[in-house]
Design an enzyme around this catalytic site. Sequence first.
Site, PDB file in Angstrom:
ATOM      1  N   GLU B  50       0.926  -1.148  -0.078  1.00 36.42           N
ATOM      2  CA  GLU B  50      -0.012   0.096  -0.173  1.00 36.42           C
ATOM      3  C   GLU B  50       0.917   1.330  -0.086  1.00 36.42           C
ATOM      4  O   GLU B  50       0.380   2.382  -0.410  1.00 36.42           O
ATOM      5  CB  GLU B  50      -1.135   0.187   1.127  1.00 36.42           C
ATOM      6  CG  GLU B  50      -2.102  -0.544   1.372  1.00 36.42           C
ATOM      7  CD  GLU B  50      -2.902  -0.533   2.494  1.00 36.42           C
ATOM      8  OE1 GLU B  50      -3.051  -1.881   2.990  1.00 36.42           O
ATOM      9  OE2 GLU B  50      -3.053   0.372   2.974  1.00 36.42           O
ATOM     10  N   SER B  51       2.096   0.995   0.476  1.00 37.97           N
ATOM     11  CA  SER B  51       2.919   2.269   0.442  1.00 37.97           C
ATOM     12  C   SER B  51       3.633   2.689  -0.885  1.00 37.97           C
ATOM     13  O   SER B  51       3.979   3.483  -1.152  1.00 37.97           O
ATOM     14  CB  SER B  51       4.086   2.015   1.481  1.00 37.97           C
ATOM     15  OG  SER B  51       4.826   0.805   1.218  1.00 37.97           O
TER      16      SER B  51
END
Lengths: 304, 254
Positions: B50-51
């Site tokens: 997700e980063s």
Amino acid sequence: MSTITSMQDAISDGVSDGDSVYLAGFTHLIPFAAGHEIIRQEKRDLELVRATPDLIYDQMIAAGCARKATFSWAGNPGVGSLPAFRRAAEEGIPTELELEEYTHFGLVAALDAGASNLPFAPLRGFIGSDLPDHNDNIARIESPFDDDYVYAVAPIEPDVAVVRAQRADENGNAHLWGIQGEVKVAALAADTVILTVEELCPEETIRSDPNRTLITSDDVDYVVHDPYGSHPSYAQGYYGRDNEAYIEWADIASDVDRVEAWLDEWVYGVEDRREYVEKLGVDRLLDLDPDNAYAEPVNMGAYK
Amino acid sequence: MNYTNSELMVVAAARELENDDSVLVGIGKPNLACNVAKRTHAPELRMVYESGTIGSDPSKPPLSIGDPVLASGAISIEPMRNNFNYQLQAGRLDVGFLGGAQIDKYGNINSTVIGDYDDPTVRLPGSGGACEIAGHVDRTLIITPHSERRFPEEVDFITSPGFVGGREGREELGLSGGPEAVITDLAVCRFDERGEMYVDALHPNATREAVLDRTGWEIEFADDLGTTPDPREEELRLIREDLDPDELYTDQEK
């Protein structure tokens, strides 16, 4: 136009009681030093906006700075929950905390609407979720072209964004590498931008690699030279994430008295980030030192 | 070879992944499972976090999905907006890995709040990217301990959609994909044609009674109910020595 200044002056001039504040960064380059300065200056009634409110927001909430949290994931990354955030949300300790909740995509889309001067941003998010029922700034809209639909989010335009980068010139043109998160869009969406960096560099360094520039000077109001300002988060290539500190926080924050003692020792008890770093000690910082791994140079060409 | 339930969960989850999958990795056990898979049967597994790191190949176990080891040596790093926009929303990812505090019979996940939203008993971290992961990948995998508290018939709050009110309910919303497997400390569950969860395989030493006791509805069992295979020595070694030496996500004492 930006001004080089101290963290104290940047926070004192840039942040007012009642402001909405975005301390940006996805795990990486989180402006801890700026958050601690906000606590020391006893700013109050802030709306803390951020996709991933982690330890720094937990500390600011525990210190009584916040009236509202606008967020998409409020946890201690890789460890668990945020005890102070939970105490405020569940029991109103030390203050009641209003929540405005999104998904990650929803929140960055709302920032994007703010940064783009749009009345809303569309996304295929929230579908099938109960979240839209609890946030008036999320609405379903039908496609004007066919029978498809999406959700829309209203723009988020923070009063102040504090963003960090590895290096910038004195005007605030900043190079950032590693995980970029929502740093750029948060800076573009905010009225006032405080840029804090590990290193100041000549403008020629920035111009040597323009693709690495994430923020340009016209969006920056204050530039602060703030080495180790992200600890216990990290700055890619400069120091690693102090995972021990994140794990320890779970214990410390579970008890109100221990939080107070921690704030007394590590925030109120030091003058600034330099004193914090001195107190942290050389050994702990050296343990966080990565080996060097340079990217291959890029030939931009010199054209005549 | 001795192993614990949490180790078996990680290994069972890892085996759900295929070599050419692109996977949106979640924190905790999902992160371990993906790293086990990549270091064993799925070396080409494309791990996306997700980063915004794409094609991560961490040199040591990351504590969080934003750790520097996920950035160094990655194929690419996208800003958050682009990652959700072009990767997830556009349907470029095959598998999503999620956990949650509650999961119901339709595979809907709650990671927002226990009790009433405005007056919560327990305030949980919230969606993060989980809602969009569950909505946009082809196959959602869920890892969670098996307890009655965690398996209510209906979740208190839908953070991330499973089959919502059944397979047709999900389709009517315009969502493709859906939950594929739920890996617990007792069993591997899957979803039938109605979109309801059933037990597909029991772990060694687990019983039907234990599953029924710890599930909030009368969960059904497959006619050809299987047994989850034991972890292999190499998989256990990876977890114990390389990926979770401090036992943050697995209990390794047997």
